[in-house]
Design a protein around this motif. Structure first.
Motif, PDB file in Angstrom:
ATOM      1  N   GLU A 382      33.926  81.538  10.801  1.00 62.65           N
ATOM      2  CA  GLU A 382      33.310  80.618  11.765  1.00 62.65           C
ATOM      3  C   GLU A 382      32.504  81.378  12.804  1.00 62.65           C
ATOM      4  OE1 GLU A 382      32.805  78.850  15.527  1.00 62.65           O
ATOM      5  OE2 GLU A 382      34.348  80.379  15.122  1.00 62.65           O
ATOM      6  N   SER A 383      32.933  82.573  13.154  1.00 60.36           N
ATOM      7  CA  SER A 383      32.246  83.332  14.196  1.00 60.36           C
ATOM      8  C   SER A 383      30.808  83.669  13.814  1.00 60.36           C
ATOM      9  CB  SER A 383      33.024  84.617  14.511  1.00 60.36           C
ATOM     10  OG  SER A 383      33.165  85.414  13.357  1.00 60.36           O
ATOM     11  N   LEU A 384      30.522  83.804  12.520  1.00 65.80           N
ATOM     12  CA  LEU A 384      29.140  84.053  12.100  1.00 65.80           C
ATOM     13  C   LEU A 384      28.254  82.860  12.443  1.00 65.80           C
ATOM     14  CD1 LEU A 384      29.704  85.741   8.612  1.00 65.80           C
ATOM     15  CD2 LEU A 384      29.479  86.816  10.867  1.00 65.80           C
ATOM     16  N   GLY A 385      28.809  81.652  12.304  1.00 67.87           N
ATOM     17  CA  GLY A 385      28.066  80.459  12.685  1.00 67.87           C
ATOM     18  C   GLY A 385      27.847  80.372  14.176  1.00 67.87           C
ATOM     19  N   ASP A 386      28.789  80.899  14.960  1.00 70.98           N
ATOM     20  CA  ASP A 386      28.647  80.873  16.412  1.00 70.98           C
ATOM     21  C   ASP A 386      27.456  81.689  16.887  1.00 70.98           C
ATOM     22  OD1 ASP A 386      30.660  79.162  17.090  1.00 70.98           O
ATOM     23  OD2 ASP A 386      32.106  80.703  17.663  1.00 70.98           O
ATOM     24  N   TYR A 387      27.152  82.774  16.172  1.00 73.63           N
ATOM     25  CA  TYR A 387      26.181  83.723  16.694  1.00 73.63           C
ATOM     26  C   TYR A 387      24.869  83.824  15.924  1.00 73.63           C
ATOM     27  CZ  TYR A 387      30.020  85.252  19.633  1.00 73.63           C
ATOM     28  OH  TYR A 387      31.037  85.279  20.536  1.00 73.63           O
ATOM     29  N   CYS A 388      24.920  83.915  14.620  1.00 73.12           N
ATOM     30  CA  CYS A 388      23.707  84.378  13.958  1.00 73.12           C
ATOM     31  C   CYS A 388      23.445  83.833  12.557  1.00 73.12           C
ATOM     32  CB  CYS A 388      23.727  85.910  13.888  1.00 73.12           C
ATOM     33  SG  CYS A 388      25.188  86.593  13.056  1.00 73.12           S
ATOM     34  N   ALA A 389      24.289  82.955  12.021  1.00 74.60           N
ATOM     35  CA  ALA A 389      24.031  82.457  10.667  1.00 74.60           C
ATOM     36  C   ALA A 389      22.719  81.669  10.618  1.00 74.60           C
ATOM     37  CB  ALA A 389      25.188  81.591  10.179  1.00 74.60           C
ATOM     38  N   GLY A 390      22.469  80.876  11.660  1.00 73.08           N
ATOM     39  CA  GLY A 390      21.237  80.083  11.717  1.00 73.08           C
ATOM     40  C   GLY A 390      21.448  78.652  12.144  1.00 73.08           C
ATOM     41  N   PRO A 391      22.348  77.886  11.480  1.00 73.80           N
ATOM     42  CA  PRO A 391      22.627  76.524  11.921  1.00 73.80           C
ATOM     43  C   PRO A 391      23.162  76.489  13.348  1.00 73.80           C
ATOM     44  CG  PRO A 391      23.405  76.837   9.686  1.00 73.80           C
ATOM     45  CD  PRO A 391      22.980  78.197  10.188  1.00 73.80           C
ATOM     46  N   ASN A 392      22.988  75.362  14.006  1.00 75.03           N
ATOM     47  CA  ASN A 392      23.348  75.262  15.413  1.00 75.03           C
ATOM     48  C   ASN A 392      24.847  75.271  15.625  1.00 75.03           C
ATOM     49  OD1 ASN A 392      23.325  74.199  18.321  1.00 75.03           O
ATOM     50  ND2 ASN A 392      21.160  74.324  17.800  1.00 75.03           N
ATOM     51  N   HIS A 393      25.291  75.928  16.696  1.00 69.29           N
ATOM     52  CA  HIS A 393      26.732  75.963  16.979  1.00 69.29           C
ATOM     53  C   HIS A 393      27.166  74.908  17.993  1.00 69.29           C
ATOM     54  CE1 HIS A 393      26.752  79.033  20.623  1.00 69.29           C
ATOM     55  NE2 HIS A 393      26.428  77.818  20.994  1.00 69.29           N
ATOM     56  N   VAL A 394      26.241  74.094  18.476  1.00 65.23           N
ATOM     57  CA  VAL A 394      26.612  72.969  19.342  1.00 65.23           C
ATOM     58  C   VAL A 394      26.994  71.811  18.423  1.00 65.23           C
ATOM     59  CG1 VAL A 394      25.883  71.405  21.174  1.00 65.23           C
ATOM     60  CG2 VAL A 394      25.026  73.770  21.125  1.00 65.23           C
ATOM     61  N   LEU A 395      28.302  71.522  18.353  1.00 61.90           N
ATOM     62  CA  LEU A 395      28.843  70.635  17.329  1.00 61.90           C
ATOM     63  C   LEU A 395      29.705  69.535  17.938  1.00 61.90           C
ATOM     64  CD1 LEU A 395      30.018  73.482  14.910  1.00 61.90           C
ATOM     65  CD2 LEU A 395      27.952  72.106  14.665  1.00 61.90           C
ATOM     66  N   PRO A 396      29.822  68.403  17.245  1.00 58.77           N
ATOM     67  CA  PRO A 396      30.686  67.324  17.731  1.00 58.77           C
ATOM     68  C   PRO A 396      32.162  67.716  17.657  1.00 58.77           C
ATOM     69  CG  PRO A 396      29.830  66.807  15.545  1.00 58.77           C
ATOM     70  CD  PRO A 396      29.113  68.039  16.004  1.00 58.77           C
ATOM     71  N   THR A 397      32.932  67.317  18.668  1.00 59.28           N
ATOM     72  CA  THR A 397      34.358  67.633  18.753  1.00 59.28           C
ATOM     73  C   THR A 397      35.184  66.347  18.827  1.00 59.28           C
ATOM     74  OG1 THR A 397      34.295  67.730  21.171  1.00 59.28           O
ATOM     75  CG2 THR A 397      33.870  69.781  19.981  1.00 59.28           C
ATOM     76  N   SER A 398      36.496  66.523  18.861  1.00 59.73           N
ATOM     77  CA  SER A 398      37.435  65.414  19.085  1.00 59.73           C
ATOM     78  C   SER A 398      37.246  64.266  18.098  1.00 59.73           C
ATOM     79  CB  SER A 398      37.309  64.890  20.528  1.00 59.73           C
ATOM     80  OG  SER A 398      37.476  65.937  21.457  1.00 59.73           O
ATOM     81  N   GLY A 399      36.946  64.590  16.852  1.00 56.87           N
ATOM     82  CA  GLY A 399      36.806  63.562  15.827  1.00 56.87           C
ATOM     83  C   GLY A 399      35.470  62.861  15.805  1.00 56.87           C
TER      84      GLY A 399
END
Length: 454
Positions: A382-399
């Motif tokens: 998951e940490s790769l997605g947080d920093y540099c994979a490309g897709p956005n890391h601002v994601l929906p939470t709490s269901g």
């Protein structure tokens, strides 16, 4: 005292599973009443007094005093200087991450962010015009919590969408400052600026940047002040005050989402090294005590191995106390009957981050409907997605992944319908509209359509 992490051990075969599972998932998003009232007061004050109120709150909460807003604005030369002053490895990593994030969002724009139109059989033109927002504000946490990755993830899709003005606000509190109030220094006292955050703003194309934060920064962006321009939308994470302020100004401006605590759900078939999974669970638990880390697996022996790795690795972690409390209060290691059941439970949770840590992740991906981001395979931490994979890391939470999506280019665009009715088309559509308008009792609507009939 040594930190101990013992996530709840659950099994779907137990009669009490549904009750225990529901208790572990429960998290109240209700803000404290005192916070809500304080935020309401700050918003009203900034709306009324503008820059003066922002200056007072910045001095009170961040210990950062200035005689005017100009002293709290970061010039582009300062952002570039921050970038130039970084070690070469950090400059290269920042630029590489930015390239990947930009490449992904450019592909996203081509797929869903273009205008289109067609003509029907009567020659009428129908379509959609996609245009960017004029100005957006991005909130970046500051002080002890510094997230240059958040700058990239918020600013780059806005720039790719075509937004011309990207206004960044980031608190830079003075170390050891207390909420005492007061202002009046000739220039801004230098707060805890993070050079990597400023450099990320330079790389991502931020237009203007201000060293302010909290509810007062949200208010300034939403309402505008003499020095800070009003924006059309505010994105980016923050504390309870920021979340409450964003919720309250929605309608005056757009917002991305009301984010809850961070979450990770790992679907494992027992083939991934257990220490990898343990560390992936840590990766979200270290954010804060309310973060949630859950493992779903049909192999009891593997769950035991993951727990053993949690015990071994936890003392090595600088944020061990936070990780332990998060795992003890909200974490879970759940034994399922099979991977199909694990996928079904995952859909119920609709997690922010979903790792499919299995030998054949593409076998299970079609069964997964609800998640902010899906990470396929043992090597996709998951940490790769947080920093540099490309897709956005601002994601929906709490269901909320059941009905919402990651931040993207589409969040910084709007759509206008295009309608150009030909003379022949007016003859066809006019009769239809007339009948329906009379049925609704709206005679002017009907007459307007009828006047164009031959």
């Amino acid at each position: 005292m040594q930190n101990v992490a013992a996530p709840a051990r659950l099994s779907t075969a137990d009669a009490q599973f549904e009750h225990d599972f529901a208790q572990r998932l429960h998290w109240s998003a209700e803000q404290d009443a005192a916070i809500e009232q304080r935020v309401a007061d700050i918003l009203a004050d900034v709306q009324q007094r503008g820059d003066a109120a922002v200056l007072e709150y910045t001095a009170r909460f961040d210990g950062l005093s200035a005689d005017g807003m100009a002293a709290l604005e970061l010039g582009k030369d300062e952002l570039k200087a921050a970038f130039d002053g970084l070690p070469a490895a950090q400059r290269q990593a920042l630029e590489a991450a930015a390239r990947r994030v930009k490449s992904y969002h450019e592909a996203q724009k081509k797929a869903c962010g273009e205008s289109w139109s067609y003509r029907d059989e009567e020659g009428s033109l129908l379509g959609q015009k996609v245009t960017p927002l004029d100005r957006v504000g991005i909130y970046v946490p500051g002080g002890k919590a510094a997230y240059p990755s958040s700058v990239l993830m918020n600013a780059i899709p806005a720039a790719v969408a075509g937004v011309q003005d990207i206004i960044m606000v980031v608190p830079t509190p003075v170390r050891g400052s207390v909420a005492t109030g007061g202002a009046g220094a000739a220039t801004a006292t230098r707060g805890e600026r993070n050079e990597l955050v400023l450099a990320a703003a330079y790389v991502a194309g931020v237009t203007r940047a201000f060293t302010i934060g909290g509810a007062q920064a949200v208010a300034a962006l939403a309402y505008g002040t003499a020095h800070i321009p009003r924006v059309d939308k505010i994105t980016g994470p923050g504390n309870a005050y920021v979340a409450s302020a964003k919720k309250r100004v929605f309608g005056q401006v757009g917002i991305d989402m009301i984010a809850g605590p961070s979450e990770i759900l790992v679907l494992a078939d027992g083939t991934t090294p257990p220490e990898w999974v343990a560390m992936d669970l840590f990766s979200q638990a270290e954010h804060d005590e309310l973060a949630q880390s859950i493992l779903l697996c049909p192999d009891a022996a593997y769950i035991d191995a993951v727990q053993a790795e949690i015990d071994r690795l936890l003392p090595q972690m600088p944020r061990a106390a936070i990780i332990a409390k998060s795992l003890n209060d909200r974490g879970a290691l759940i034994l399922t009957r099979d991977m199909e059941e694990a996928c079904a439970i995952s859909n119920r949770i609709a997690p922010e981050h979903l790792e499919v840590s299995s030998r054949d992740p593409h076998r299970w991906e079609p069964l997964l409907r609800h998640a902010g981001a899906i990470f396929l395979g043992a090597y996709t931490s998951e940490s790769l997605g947080d920093y540099c994979a490309g897709p956005n890391h601002v994601l929906p939470t709490s269901g909320t992944a059941r009905f919402s999506s990651p931040l993207g280019v589409y969040d910084f665009q709007k759509r206008s319908s295009l309608i150009e009715v030909s003379e022949a088309g007016a003859q066809v559509l006019g009769g239809i509209a007339s009948v329906l308008a009379h049925g609704e009792g709206l005679q002017a609507h009907a007459r307007a359509a009828e006047m164009r009939l031959k």
